[in-house]
Motif scaffolding. Structure first.
Motif, mmCIF file in Angstrom:
data_model
loop_
_atom_site.group_PDB
_atom_site.id
_atom_site.type_symbol
_atom_site.label_atom_id
_atom_site.label_comp_id
_atom_site.label_asym_id
_atom_site.label_seq_id
_atom_site.Cartn_x
_atom_site.Cartn_y
_atom_site.Cartn_z
ATOM 1 N N LEU A 272 52.326 -88.293 -45.955
ATOM 2 C CA LEU A 272 52.935 -89.606 -46.519
ATOM 3 C C LEU A 272 54.134 -89.089 -47.171
ATOM 4 C CD1 LEU A 272 49.846 -91.366 -47.989
ATOM 5 C CD2 LEU A 272 51.148 -91.827 -45.962
ATOM 6 N N LYS A 273 54.170 -88.104 -48.039
ATOM 7 C CA LYS A 273 55.445 -87.672 -48.542
ATOM 8 C C LYS A 273 56.467 -87.187 -47.582
ATOM 9 C CE LYS A 273 57.045 -84.270 -51.852
ATOM 10 N NZ LYS A 273 56.926 -82.936 -52.856
ATOM 11 N N GLN A 274 56.036 -86.624 -46.329
ATOM 12 C CA GLN A 274 57.111 -86.134 -45.439
ATOM 13 C C GLN A 274 57.482 -87.479 -44.665
ATOM 14 O OE1 GLN A 274 54.834 -83.534 -42.716
ATOM 15 N NE2 GLN A 274 54.831 -82.062 -44.358
ATOM 16 N N ALA A 275 56.812 -88.489 -44.607
ATOM 17 C CA ALA A 275 57.273 -89.774 -44.418
ATOM 18 C C ALA A 275 58.099 -90.532 -45.190
ATOM 19 C CB ALA A 275 56.013 -90.637 -43.784
ATOM 20 N N GLY A 276 58.396 -89.794 -46.502
ATOM 21 C CA GLY A 276 59.191 -90.643 -47.270
ATOM 22 C C GLY A 276 58.294 -91.593 -48.157
ATOM 23 N N ILE A 277 57.029 -91.505 -48.263
ATOM 24 C CA ILE A 277 56.128 -92.438 -49.110
ATOM 25 C C ILE A 277 55.690 -91.627 -50.091
ATOM 26 C CG2 ILE A 277 54.226 -94.011 -48.902
ATOM 27 C CD1 ILE A 277 54.570 -93.998 -45.855
ATOM 28 N N THR A 278 55.835 -92.200 -51.366
ATOM 29 C CA THR A 278 55.171 -91.578 -52.264
ATOM 30 C C THR A 278 53.797 -92.038 -52.705
ATOM 31 O OG1 THR A 278 57.450 -91.215 -53.464
ATOM 32 C CG2 THR A 278 55.559 -91.092 -54.875
ATOM 33 N N ALA A 279 52.931 -91.269 -52.623
ATOM 34 C CA ALA A 279 51.279 -91.856 -52.843
ATOM 35 C C ALA A 279 50.799 -91.070 -53.845
ATOM 36 C CB ALA A 279 50.773 -91.695 -51.424
ATOM 37 N N ASP A 280 50.031 -91.940 -54.672
ATOM 38 C CA ASP A 280 49.189 -91.189 -55.698
ATOM 39 C C ASP A 280 47.742 -91.332 -55.004
ATOM 40 O OD1 ASP A 280 48.338 -93.951 -55.956
ATOM 41 O OD2 ASP A 280 48.955 -94.043 -57.950
ATOM 42 N N ALA A 281 46.670 -90.920 -55.799
ATOM 43 C CA ALA A 281 45.208 -90.722 -55.435
ATOM 44 C C ALA A 281 44.882 -92.435 -55.273
ATOM 45 C CB ALA A 281 44.630 -90.083 -56.498
#
Length: 71
Positions: A37-46
Motif C-alpha cells: 500500500l505504501k508503494q501505491a501511495g497509501i499510508t496504512a496503519d494496522a
C-alpha cells in the motif's frame, strides 16, 4: 487468508475462531500489505490493514453461502 483457514479446518477448529485467524493473517501478511500500500501511495496503519482483511474475508464468506446463485 486461505492457508490460515485451511489450517483451522484441518484441525476441525474453523468455527468460533475468527479473532485468532484474523490475528494470524495479520501477523503473516500485515507487513507485506502495508508495504504494498505504501508503494501505491497509501499510508496504512494496522487498523486499515485489518479492515481490508476483514472485507476480503466477508466477500469470501458470501461466496460460500449455500444456495447462492451466480448473477
Amino acid at each position: 487468508m486461505l492457508l490460515v483457514e485451511q489450517k483451522y479446518a484441518a484441525a476441525n477448529a474453523q468455527h468460533g475462531t475468527g479473532p485468532q485467524k484474523l490475528a494470524e493473517v495479520l501477523q503473516l501478511s500485515g507487513p507485506v500489505a502495508t508495504q504494498l500500500l505504501k508503494q501505491a501511495g497509501i499510508t496504512a496503519d494496522a487498523n486499515y490493514v485489518q479492515s481490508l482483511v476483514s472485507a476480503v474475508v466477508a466477500i469470501l464468506n458470501v461466496q460460500q453461502m449455500p444456495g447462492a446463485s451466480a448473477a
